[in-house]
Write an enzyme that holds these catalytic residues in place. Sequence first.
Site, PDB file in Angstrom:
ATOM      1  N   CYS A  22       1.839   0.874  -8.662  1.00  0.00           N
ATOM      2  CA  CYS A  22       2.875   1.445  -7.795  1.00  0.00           C
ATOM      3  C   CYS A  22       4.210   1.611  -8.510  1.00  0.00           C
ATOM      4  O   CYS A  22       5.031   2.435  -8.100  1.00  0.00           O
ATOM      5  CB  CYS A  22       3.048   0.587  -6.544  1.00  0.00           C
ATOM      6  SG  CYS A  22       3.530  -1.127  -6.869  1.00  0.00           S
ATOM      7  N   GLY A  27       0.825  -1.205   0.000  1.00  0.00           N
ATOM      8  CA  GLY A  27       0.000   0.000   0.000  1.00  0.00           C
ATOM      9  C   GLY A  27       0.854   1.248   0.000  1.00  0.00           C
ATOM     10  O   GLY A  27       2.000   1.237  -0.449  1.00  0.00           O
ATOM     11  N   GLU A  43       5.576  -3.362   1.006  1.00  0.00           N
ATOM     12  CA  GLU A  43       5.635  -3.044  -0.420  1.00  0.00           C
ATOM     13  C   GLU A  43       4.894  -1.729  -0.608  1.00  0.00           C
ATOM     14  O   GLU A  43       3.674  -1.691  -0.632  1.00  0.00           O
ATOM     15  CB  GLU A  43       4.981  -4.157  -1.250  1.00  0.00           C
ATOM     16  CG  GLU A  43       5.662  -5.503  -1.134  1.00  0.00           C
ATOM     17  CD  GLU A  43       6.946  -5.585  -1.951  1.00  0.00           C
ATOM     18  OE1 GLU A  43       7.414  -4.540  -2.460  1.00  0.00           O
ATOM     19  OE2 GLU A  43       7.478  -6.693  -2.086  1.00  0.00           O
TER      20      GLU A  43
END
Length: 470
Positions: free
Chosen positions: A250, A194, A216
């Site tokens: 991401c 997140g 992560e």
Amino acid sequence: MKDYKDNPYFQLFSAQKNNHFKVSQSTSKARKKKLSVLQKAIESTYREEIVDALQKDLGKPKVETELTEIYQIIAEIKFAKRNLNQWMKKQSVSTPMSMLGASSYYIHEAKGVCLIISPWNFPFNLTFGPLVSAIAAGNTVIIKPSEMTPHSSALMAKIVADIFDESEVALVEGEVEASTKLLELPFNHIFFTGSPKVGKIVMEAASKHLTSVTLELGGKSPTIIDKTANIDKAAKKIVWGKFLNAGQICICPDYILVDESVKSKFIKACKKWLDHYFSKNPKASNSYGRIVTDNHFERLNSYLKNAKQLNAIFEVGGKTDADSKYIEPTIISDIKPEAKLLEEEIFGPILPVLSYNALDEAIAYVNSKERPLALYIFSKNKANVNKIINNTKAGGTCINNSIIHYANHNLPFGGINNSGIGKSHGYYGFEAFSNKRAIVKQHTFGITELLFPPYTNLKEKLAKFTVKWF
């Protein structure tokens, strides 16, 4: 143990804690069997339901679901099954002469009861990917997926309940309060994917129990393009990596740093590839997704309004539709340093383009920010590539491509500092959910026994000899 009887998830946690030694002692054959059951569920039993859930939650095209969700999970499972026997073997290491008569090795033992908190942008991939590693390492697992993708979360709950006993693997649905209550419990490891902001909350909660974490996270992943790059190919790969999943990735290129001499050429090439991928009307394209929630739509829309107020140039895109949570693929140049697009991780289909005149300027700009999860380099100049790599820090890097390093399970995946802690995928995921337990076995008389008390002049000389020669 502290009294957690008022915690709604304590009974589930206790069941897994009572079972975790049995699970940790399972053979590679047993673990591979569990992975095969999960593989069948994803690959065939629930495949079409996964496609449907992601279409409902994210407007995700079927091809993207196959490529970025289903394929990634199956590849992770296959890789683990091929290598698990080797990973589980005891690993012998050399023993120094000063410990003559002993041998040394280490084993990977399961950490115990683990918590996986997964995000909404790739809900199946980023839930079941870590789960594969946790199962391979012999852990029990509680999963908390994102509430922002309710169809995907409900389907994952159905899959987990169908193929696992909850004393081994269980999935908990719910809002933020559910995550908060789970984080109160003394897990042996937490794997969180997140934002850095929430990652800090997870790490703080874990610290109360000295629980190990894999975080992560994300951040602003830069892309540097020098004047030697093949501009058309660079644009092709950057536009694909940036606007996949409507930019909600991401590791997608967050912003561009391009040599001023090729800036116009790059923007023109990006326009060409946007038209090629999504047509001149991306809203009607079956290859382009939507923003996950109204809140995220408003966040991204506010970035666009802020850029307009600061007189940035909208090279392409900028149109939005709140009702369908649609934001047109957008490229913006001439952005003021104080623009929100340059301060916050974008996590959406907006690409800021900055320019530089000397490579050192680009490197300095990257280093003025938090360390990114990924950094991309487009260049034909080996010296420039090496200069960028040697003078920056990042979780991972692609040269002349974007985001594909994620798909190589032989590589560690993860960030550094603000972009993450720890690594995942393949062996590195197995390692994240394992404790490397060091073991020394004494076979015969040990030379160190010569230095046991009482200490004498002879033993003092022997100690000096040991320090000098061993």
